[in-house]
Motif scaffolding. Structure first.
Motif, short mmCIF file in Angstrom:
data_model
loop_
_atom_site.label_atom_id
_atom_site.label_comp_id
_atom_site.label_asym_id
_atom_site.label_seq_id
_atom_site.Cartn_x
_atom_site.Cartn_y
_atom_site.Cartn_z
N ILE A 355 -5.50 1.37 12.72
CA ILE A 355 -5.65 1.56 11.24
C ILE A 355 -4.70 0.64 10.48
O ILE A 355 -3.53 0.70 10.69
N GLN A 356 -4.98 0.45 9.22
CA GLN A 356 -4.26 -0.46 8.34
C GLN A 356 -4.26 0.21 6.90
O GLN A 356 -5.57 0.75 6.45
N PHE A 357 -3.23 0.17 6.11
CA PHE A 357 -3.16 0.67 4.94
C PHE A 357 -3.05 -0.30 3.86
O PHE A 357 -2.54 -1.41 4.16
N ALA A 358 -3.36 -0.11 2.65
CA ALA A 358 -3.13 -0.85 1.33
C ALA A 358 -2.95 0.36 0.15
O ALA A 358 -3.59 1.14 0.38
N TRP A 359 -2.16 -0.33 -0.80
CA TRP A 359 -1.71 0.66 -1.63
C TRP A 359 -1.31 -0.15 -2.89
O TRP A 359 -0.98 -1.29 -3.04
N ASP A 360 -1.78 0.54 -4.31
CA ASP A 360 -1.23 -0.03 -5.40
C ASP A 360 0.12 0.14 -6.09
O ASP A 360 0.52 -0.18 -6.92
N GLY A 361 0.91 1.05 -5.17
CA GLY A 361 2.20 1.42 -5.77
C GLY A 361 2.08 2.65 -6.46
O GLY A 361 3.39 3.09 -6.86
N VAL A 362 1.14 3.35 -6.84
CA VAL A 362 1.38 4.57 -7.59
C VAL A 362 1.15 5.82 -7.01
O VAL A 362 0.34 6.13 -5.87
N ASP A 363 2.15 6.47 -7.24
CA ASP A 363 2.10 8.01 -6.50
C ASP A 363 0.78 8.76 -6.91
O ASP A 363 0.54 9.07 -7.87
N GLY A 364 0.17 9.00 -5.69
CA GLY A 364 -0.99 9.91 -5.85
C GLY A 364 -0.90 11.23 -6.32
O GLY A 364 -1.88 11.64 -6.92
N ARG A 365 0.27 11.91 -6.46
CA ARG A 365 0.60 13.28 -6.68
C ARG A 365 0.46 13.23 -8.30
O ARG A 365 0.25 13.99 -8.67
N THR A 366 0.40 12.06 -9.06
CA THR A 366 0.49 12.30 -10.28
C THR A 366 -1.08 11.91 -10.82
O THR A 366 -1.18 11.91 -12.12
#
Length: 615
Positions: A355-366
């Protein structure tokens, strides 16, 4: 206990994905029979641990940009892609299950699917008795937590999420063994009917159209359930091990859940008291892994004899939080062949490591929540204030002064017993810094050859003391150390001849007593051979000598008897030293001289003892 196996009244966060996994397991148990084309069991593990250029960077493989996708990569496996943005794109699509089932039914010549004949069109999932929901099996039927799964709890280096463009959310990629046949479309633009027809032909390559039709149409009827449950990949494997058939089902899904891994593990262990729950550390980050047994019903429509039955599935389930803190990846592996559990859990552990992850840095809770799932709707989170636009970049402020007590770390060659070098004088232009206050008692470290009992050397002449200031008193009893040639039994040496003096009046013979040790002072005193006369005792009066016939000449003035030291009558051998008292501490700092007491009237010195037999 609820039907989904949870002991509390809350809806399970992964109930929809678990229902999809149970349905796929029942489908494999009913449709994969002796006519199925199977691969040898070695095909499941042949690529495990094999080096591949793209294994460490799965995001470098070009996949479809919209919706869940998967693609077979040679000598690696099937790369599956899923993410928050892909799930939003998939939720806007129209249901494709009914249209795909009708196209498949027409392709394979029509007819009843496992005895189910619809009034119009193709059979639906409800007509086939799908979906099904599993229940927690007897604790005695729980599979073991095998060594490949337990090894995931060992510490290992984790990967940082790869960067994504703003708005891309969080995305994941993993590698599935190539022996699994996917029932989900490779991407949003693929015709589901064509894809399922190819899968059916692979699984039943040596048979007629009927088993292919049954599998393809049943898979198409589950397409809408998979989409509503957040399933990104669903596949079946058919193998042979030691000459007998064995199969398994794999489901990869994404659900919205804001619980950190510690809370997720605690809630899972509390809700599943009969499951074995572990917290592990994957290269992608921490995760929760559980194993348990689930009892799943097989609908009568799907069985060959038309009788419903139950099957116990061994389940391995992993829940991995995504870096956006609002989504959780759920991977489930099920098999009805408990004797092959170790084979499948080994492949499952390698799948989790990929498993590998990528992310745009934005908190998904918002962000807005994902669409509600069919069986387990997710409660909408509390409203969050809109995110304010980013302010202009502010230059970094000066680093704050660190807290704590400043200290100096000694160098590697520091010698705490070496004498401290003199500090050079600073330039006259620079102000002299205040002397640093140091805690502790100042001491002097003695040299290696220090002897605390050696005689002290004469002190260097110091500056003239202030008038009236007394010299520092020394502790101890003054004694004389005898020289090496001292003989305590030798006769005392005769005193040196006194200078000629004026003739004195003859003394009365009776007034003298024997003085064998030569301890009688200048003044005639009474004999005291045992030295018992106290200094304060008054001397015993003696008889006065007879009056002289003529006055004697006046003798020179002599110092008072009290000031005379009896030890100075004759020269003594030895070195004068001072014996230290019992409480003497050679390492104690020199005490400051006591303040001089106020001057008092001169007192008369105490009377000298009559005799001192030992000098």
């Amino acid at each position: 206990m609820t039907q989904d196996g949870y002991t509390d009244g809350e809806v399970a966060p992964f109930a929809a994905a678990e229902q999809a996994s149970a349905t796929l397991g029942a489908l494999a148990e009913a449709l994969l029979d002796g006519r199925t084309t199977r691969y040898p069991s070695a095909s499941l593990t042949v690529l495990l641990g094999a080096a591949h250029p793209a294994a460490e960077s799965l995001f470098g493989i070009g996949l479809a940009e919209h919706g869940p996708a998967h693609q077979a990569v040679g000598h690696l496996g099937t790369v599956v892609a899923a993410g928050t943005a892909r799930a939003r794109a998939a939720s806007t699509g129209a249901p494709a299950g009914a249209a795909a089932a009708a196209a498949l039914l027409a392709r394979f010549g029509g007819g009843a699917v496992r005895g189910a004949t619809p009034d119009a069109g193709a059979p639906t999932a409800e007509l086939l008795g799908l979906p099904v929901t599993g229940e927690v099996a007897d604790p005695k039927l729980r599979p073991p937590f095998t060594a490949p799964l337990a090894d995931l709890a060992n510490g290992q280096q984790t990967r940082r999420p790869a960067p994504l463009a703003p708005g891309a959310g969080a995305e994941l990629r993993l590698v599935v063994p190539p022996v699994f046949h996917p029932l989900t479309a490779p991407d949003a633009g693929t015709d589901l009917a064509v894809h399922l027809a190819e899968v059916a032909e692979e699984l039943f390559s040596g048979t007629g159209a009927a088993p292919r039709r049954d599998l393809a149409v049943a898979g198409a009827s589950l397409a809408d359930l998979f989409a509503a449950s957040g399933v990104a990949y669903a596949g079946l494997s058919a193998l042979t091990l030691d000459g007998r058939p064995t199969d398994a089902a794999l489901v990869v899904s994404l659900a919205r859940n804001q619980s950190p891994v510690q809370v997720l593990a605690t809630d899972t262990a509390g809700a599943r008291p009969h499951a074995e729950v572990w917290t592990v550390l994957l290269p992608s980050g921490p995760a929760v892994v559980l194993v348990e047994g689930r009892t799943v019903p097989v609908p009568a429509r799907l069985t060959g004899d038309g009788a419903a039955r139950w099957v116990v599935l061994s389940v391995a389930q992993a829940m991995v939080p995504l870096p956006d803190s609002a989504s959780v990846l759920c991977v489930q592996l099920t098999t009805a062949h408990a004797q092959d559990w170790e084979l499948y859990t080994g492949a499952f552990a390698e799948l989790l490591k990929s498993i590998q992850f990528a992310w745009d840095g934005v908190d998904g809770r918002t962000l807005a929540p994902l669409p509600a799932q069919a069986t387990a709707p997710v409660t909408a989170p509390a409203p969050v204030a809109p995110v304010e636009p980013a302010a202009a970049p502010v230059p970094p402020a000066a680093p704050a002064e660190p807290e704590g007590t400043p200290v100096r770390i000694p160098p590697a060659d520091f010698n705490p017993f070496a004498p401290q070098p003199e500090i050079p004088a600073q330039a006259a232009a620079e102000p002299a810094p205040e002397e640093e206050t140091r805690k502790g008692t100042p001491v002097r470290i003695p040299p290696a050859d220090f002897n605390p009992f050696a005689p002290q050397p004469a002190r260097a002449a110091a500056a003239p003391a202030a008038e009236g200031e007394d010299e520092e008193p020394l502790k101890g009893t003054p004694v004389r150390v005898p020289p090496p040639d001292f003989n305590p039994f030798a006769p005392p040496s005769s005193p040196p001849a006194a200078p000629p003096a004026a003739p004195a009046a003859p003394a009365a013979p009776a007034a003298r007593t024997s003085d064998p040790f030569g301890t009688v002072t200048a003044a005639d005193q009474q004999t005291d051979p045992f030295g018992t006369t106290l200094p304060s005792a008054a001397p015993t009066p003696v008889a006065a000598p007879p009056m002289p016939t003529s006055p004697p000449p006046a003798p020179p003035a002599a110092p008072p008897l009290a000031a005379a030291d009896p030890d100075d009558d004759a020269p003594k051998k030895g070195t004068p030293v001072r014996v230290p008292p019992p409480d003497f501490n050679p390492f104690a700092p020199p005490s400051s001289p006591p303040a001089a007491p106020p001057a008092e009237a001169e007192q008369a010195p105490p009377a000298a003892p009559e005799t001192s037999p030992f000098g």
